[in-house]
Design an enzyme around this catalytic site. Structure first.
Site, PDB file in Angstrom:
ATOM      1  N   GLU A 102      -5.900  -7.704   5.332  1.00  8.77           N
ATOM      2  CA  GLU A 102      -5.199  -8.635   4.442  1.00  8.77           C
ATOM      3  C   GLU A 102      -5.261 -10.069   4.968  1.00  8.77           C
ATOM      4  O   GLU A 102      -4.482 -10.924   4.560  1.00  8.77           O
ATOM      5  CB  GLU A 102      -3.740  -8.216   4.269  1.00  8.77           C
ATOM      6  CG  GLU A 102      -2.885  -8.277   5.512  1.00  8.77           C
ATOM      7  CD  GLU A 102      -2.896  -6.990   6.314  1.00  8.77           C
ATOM      8  OE1 GLU A 102      -1.914  -6.746   7.033  1.00  8.77           O
ATOM      9  OE2 GLU A 102      -3.887  -6.233   6.230  1.00  8.77           O
ATOM     10  N   ASN A 145       0.823  -1.218   0.000  1.00 17.69           N
ATOM     11  CA  ASN A 145       0.000   0.000   0.000  1.00 17.69           C
ATOM     12  C   ASN A 145       0.854   1.263   0.000  1.00 17.69           C
ATOM     13  O   ASN A 145       0.550   2.237  -0.695  1.00 17.69           O
ATOM     14  CB  ASN A 145      -0.914   0.014   1.226  1.00 17.69           C
ATOM     15  CG  ASN A 145      -2.113  -0.904   1.069  1.00 17.69           C
ATOM     16  OD1 ASN A 145      -2.639  -1.060  -0.028  1.00 17.69           O
ATOM     17  ND2 ASN A 145      -2.553  -1.503   2.167  1.00 17.69           N
ATOM     18  N   ARG A 147      -0.066 -25.792  -1.801  1.00 23.15           N
ATOM     19  CA  ARG A 147      -0.480 -25.415  -3.157  1.00 23.15           C
ATOM     20  C   ARG A 147      -0.948 -23.963  -3.191  1.00 23.15           C
ATOM     21  O   ARG A 147      -0.621 -23.212  -4.121  1.00 23.15           O
ATOM     22  CB  ARG A 147      -1.593 -26.344  -3.638  1.00 23.15           C
ATOM     23  CG  ARG A 147      -2.016 -26.041  -5.079  1.00 23.15           C
ATOM     24  CD  ARG A 147      -2.951 -27.086  -5.641  1.00 23.15           C
ATOM     25  NE  ARG A 147      -4.273 -27.000  -5.030  1.00 23.15           N
ATOM     26  CZ  ARG A 147      -4.807 -27.920  -4.266  1.00 23.15           C
ATOM     27  NH1 ARG A 147      -4.106 -29.017  -3.961  1.00 23.15           N
ATOM     28  NH2 ARG A 147      -6.017 -27.785  -3.757  1.00 23.15           N
ATOM     29  N   THR A 178      -9.021 -23.960  -4.174  1.00 21.27           N
ATOM     30  CA  THR A 178      -9.768 -24.716  -3.162  1.00 21.27           C
ATOM     31  C   THR A 178     -10.960 -25.388  -3.826  1.00 21.27           C
ATOM     32  O   THR A 178     -11.298 -25.096  -4.972  1.00 21.27           O
ATOM     33  CB  THR A 178     -10.254 -23.793  -2.028  1.00 21.27           C
ATOM     34  OG1 THR A 178     -11.003 -22.697  -2.602  1.00 21.27           O
ATOM     35  CG2 THR A 178      -9.087 -23.233  -1.239  1.00 21.27           C
TER      36      THR A 178
END
Length: 372
Positions: free
Chosen positions: A276, A241, A296, A264
């Site tokens: 976040e 940011n 993953r 997923t």
């Protein structure tokens, strides 16, 4: 006559309002599920029957009603099938209610003709307002033909046609305007309903929906349940940011949300818990597969090029904390706290890694991984 017009208008508005409450969560179009279109067509048919029972005396021995508007309503929203169902209901009722007379047969033929014309026309016109205008013309033309065939007196015929056209046009405009208002209300309700459960930035579940889903899972626990909680946090997001601006930071959050959904299963509950921080609840992942899923996700984020608004791209990493019930957590109510603690451990020990709750690490020789 004015009183009868007011009664008919009240019946139409009341019935549409009730129908809207019943179908408030449904998208009503010609491609809606079959049961929705059938229900809408039947509701419109019932409305038409009520309007026939509250018919209006135009002149002596001549009555009119707004039943044909219900065919237009059904055709405009539900297309061919809706118009056909409404028309058949009205036609059958007309014959059963007044018997086989010349006027009733003509009226029934007019209803069927309007229904078929409306049903066919909806296939070629997409814009709803244009549909309503053209279909409303059918409700003027066909009854006018019937009036010409039945009424012998020219003066009486002209008076009947004039009153019918003015009344029908006014009623059609009022109904369409009210339907537009109802559509806005439905859209606003659905939007507020979605906003109450979805994060506006990423489209994922918000923290309120996360709590709701978590409580649902807790209440449905069985002896065979295996619940995995992943807590995910973007590493050094403040720097993103500060260097690239908050708009680019928002873009990163949106892209991360998409990555989480793509990596997923559809049964997994993916949420943005704030800032976040994200979470994934898995209810059907075997214990020995959990680390692979978390890894993953971590690798996908690490390798992804996050495109910024100025066409530049950056890389980010995430840290993941994992807790599994009943293996690392005996009490399901503690799974959130355990996953959060594991996430804190991942952040404290270098970031860009997956850390599983300590109690399960003790049961496995090597159940954590990192990619520096």
């Amino acid at each position: 006559m004015v009183k009868e017009l007011f009664v008919n208008a009240a019946i139409i508005i009341a019935t549409i309002s009730i129908g809207n409450q019943i179908l408030i969560n449904e998208e009503i179009t010609s491609s809606s599920p079959l049961k929705i279109r059938v229900f809408f067509g039947c509701m419109s048919g019932i409305l038409g029957i009520i309007l026939m029972l509250y018919s209006i005396n135009v002149v002596p021995n001549v009555i009119m009603d707004f039943r044909n508007i219900t065919i237009v309503l059904s055709a405009t929203y539900c297309g061919f099938l809706g118009a056909l169902i409404t028309g058949l209901i009205l036609g059958l009722f007309r014959l059963l209610f007044q018997g086989l007379t010349f006027s009733s047969i003509l009226a029934t033929l007019g209803i069927v003709a309007i229904a078929i014309s409306c049903a066919l026309t909806t296939k070629y016109i997409k814009k709803r307002s244009n549909k309503w205008i053209i279909l409303s013309l059918y409700t003027l033309i066909y009854p006018t033909i019937v009036f010409i065939m039945v009424i012998q007196s020219r003066i009486l015929l002209m008076k009947t046609i004039l009153i019918y056209w003015i009344s029908t046009v006014v009623a059609s405009v009022v109904v369409f305007v009210y339907l537009q208002f109802i559509d806005i209300l439905r859209f606003t309700f659905q939007k507020y309903q979605q906003d109450s459960t979805k994060d506006h930035r990423t489209g994922l579940n918000n923290v309120r929906q996360f709590d709701k889903e978590f409580n649902r899972i807790v209440n449905g626990l069985t002896d065979k349940s295996i619940i995995t909680m992943l807590f995910i946090d973007i590493d050094h997001f403040k720097k993103v940011n500060d260097v690239h601006g908050h708009r680019n930071g928002d873009q990163v959050l949106e892209d991360l949300g998409k990555i989480l959904l793509n990596t997923t299963n559809s049964n997994d509950i993916v949420s943005r818990n704030g800032g976040e921080e994200f979470s994934v609840i898995m209810t059907d992942c075997p214990r020995d597969k959990v680390l692979g899923v978390a890894e993953r996700i971590r690798r996908e984020v690490q390798d992804h090029k996050f495109l910024l608004l100025n066409a530049q791209s950056i890389n980010i990493t995430i840290s993941i904390g994992v807790a599994i019930y009943p293996f690392s957590v005996n009490n399901i109510q503690e799974i959130v706290e355990k996953a959060d603690s594991a996430l804190y451990e991942a952040k404290r020990t270098g970031r860009n890694k997956v850390v599983v709750c300590k109690s399960i690490q003790n049961a496995s020789a090597d159940f954590s991984a990192s990619r520096e």
